[in-house]
Design a protein around this motif. Structure first.
Motif, PDB file in Angstrom:
ATOM      1  N   MET A   1     -58.717  55.308  91.832  1.00  0.00           N
ATOM      2  CA  MET A   1     -57.571  55.490  90.960  1.00  0.00           C
ATOM      3  C   MET A   1     -56.346  55.954  91.735  1.00  0.00           C
ATOM      4  O   MET A   1     -55.250  55.660  91.333  1.00  0.00           O
ATOM      5  N   PRO A   3     -54.684  58.995  92.016  1.00  0.00           N
ATOM      6  CA  PRO A   3     -53.669  59.661  91.205  1.00  0.00           C
ATOM      7  C   PRO A   3     -52.576  60.293  92.067  1.00  0.00           C
ATOM      8  O   PRO A   3     -52.860  60.870  93.110  1.00  0.00           O
ATOM      9  N   LEU A  46     -51.347  56.512  88.328  1.00  0.00           N
ATOM     10  CA  LEU A  46     -52.499  55.966  89.052  1.00  0.00           C
ATOM     11  C   LEU A  46     -51.972  54.859  89.959  1.00  0.00           C
ATOM     12  O   LEU A  46     -51.428  53.859  89.486  1.00  0.00           O
ATOM     13  N   SER A  58     -59.237  54.180  80.344  1.00  0.00           N
ATOM     14  CA  SER A  58     -58.605  55.245  79.550  1.00  0.00           C
ATOM     15  C   SER A  58     -59.648  56.206  78.992  1.00  0.00           C
ATOM     16  O   SER A  58     -59.430  57.421  78.948  1.00  0.00           O
ATOM     17  N   ILE A  61     -60.844  58.524  81.796  1.00  0.00           N
ATOM     18  CA  ILE A  61     -59.817  59.514  82.119  1.00  0.00           C
ATOM     19  C   ILE A  61     -59.734  60.572  81.029  1.00  0.00           C
ATOM     20  O   ILE A  61     -59.788  61.769  81.304  1.00  0.00           O
ATOM     21  N   SER A  62     -59.583  60.140  79.789  1.00  0.00           N
ATOM     22  CA  SER A  62     -59.415  61.110  78.706  1.00  0.00           C
ATOM     23  C   SER A  62     -60.673  61.956  78.529  1.00  0.00           C
ATOM     24  O   SER A  62     -60.583  63.152  78.246  1.00  0.00           O
ATOM     25  N   THR A  64     -62.842  62.852  80.894  1.00  0.00           N
ATOM     26  CA  THR A  64     -62.899  63.809  81.998  1.00  0.00           C
ATOM     27  C   THR A  64     -61.912  64.947  81.787  1.00  0.00           C
ATOM     28  O   THR A  64     -62.250  66.122  81.971  1.00  0.00           O
ATOM     29  N   CYS A  72     -54.016  64.979  77.256  1.00  0.00           N
ATOM     30  CA  CYS A  72     -53.455  63.899  78.056  1.00  0.00           C
ATOM     31  C   CYS A  72     -52.892  62.814  77.152  1.00  0.00           C
ATOM     32  O   CYS A  72     -53.538  62.407  76.182  1.00  0.00           O
ATOM     33  N   ILE A  74     -51.572  58.957  77.625  1.00  0.00           N
ATOM     34  CA  ILE A  74     -51.598  57.867  78.598  1.00  0.00           C
ATOM     35  C   ILE A  74     -50.582  56.810  78.188  1.00  0.00           C
ATOM     36  O   ILE A  74     -50.584  56.346  77.054  1.00  0.00           O
ATOM     37  N   LEU A  83     -50.213  59.203  83.295  1.00  0.00           N
ATOM     38  CA  LEU A  83     -50.812  60.249  82.486  1.00  0.00           C
ATOM     39  C   LEU A  83     -49.823  61.393  82.370  1.00  0.00           C
ATOM     40  O   LEU A  83     -49.217  61.801  83.367  1.00  0.00           O
ATOM     41  N   LEU A  97     -59.476  64.677  87.921  1.00  0.00           N
ATOM     42  CA  LEU A  97     -59.425  63.246  88.203  1.00  0.00           C
ATOM     43  C   LEU A  97     -60.113  62.906  89.517  1.00  0.00           C
ATOM     44  O   LEU A  97     -60.701  61.826  89.649  1.00  0.00           O
ATOM     45  N   SER A 101     -62.591  59.736  90.657  1.00  0.00           N
ATOM     46  CA  SER A 101     -61.979  58.731  91.528  1.00  0.00           C
ATOM     47  C   SER A 101     -62.468  58.815  92.964  1.00  0.00           C
ATOM     48  O   SER A 101     -62.256  57.902  93.743  1.00  0.00           O
TER      49      SER A 101
END
Length: 105
Positions: A1, A3, A46, A58, A61-62, A64, A72, A74, A83, A97, A101
């Motif tokens: 990813m 970030p 990202l 998504s 991510i959400s 986690t 968060c 997005i 994000l 994250l 990742s």
């Protein structure tokens, strides 16, 4: 990813017209939402090119961030996802994250 945490905070506001420095705008029935430099939210982009048709990114991510107690929002661009997390939790978000990742903040 991959970030990437941006240095400046952002804000979400409803406006009649977007300022020149707006990052994004969303037109809703209730008005024009503008995301621009402001207060309250950190932007994490990202750096990988993501597909609008990708399934599950998504959600991962959400999920986690939710497990870490971090809200968060997005925003998906054509090439990247962005994000928006609470400014005080930005470093916690980067750490969370990294767990999905393989990157280190």
């Amino acid at each position: 990813m991959r970030p990437v945490l941006h240095d400046s905070p952002y804000g979400f506001e409803v406006m009649d017209k977007a300022p020149a420095n707006a990052f994004a705008t969303i037109r809703e029935d209730e008005g024009l939402t503008v995301i621009a430099p402001g207060d309250g939210w950190a932007r994490i982009s990202l750096a990988v090119h993501s597909s609008l048709a990708a399934v599950g990114l998504s959600a991962a991510i959400s999920g986690t961030l939710a497990a870490a107690g971090i809200s968060c929002n997005i925003v998906a661009g054509y090439h990247h996802d962005h994000l928006f997390v609470p400014w005080p939790r930005r470093h916690d978000a980067m750490t969370a994250l990294a767990t999905i990742s393989g990157d280190r903040p």
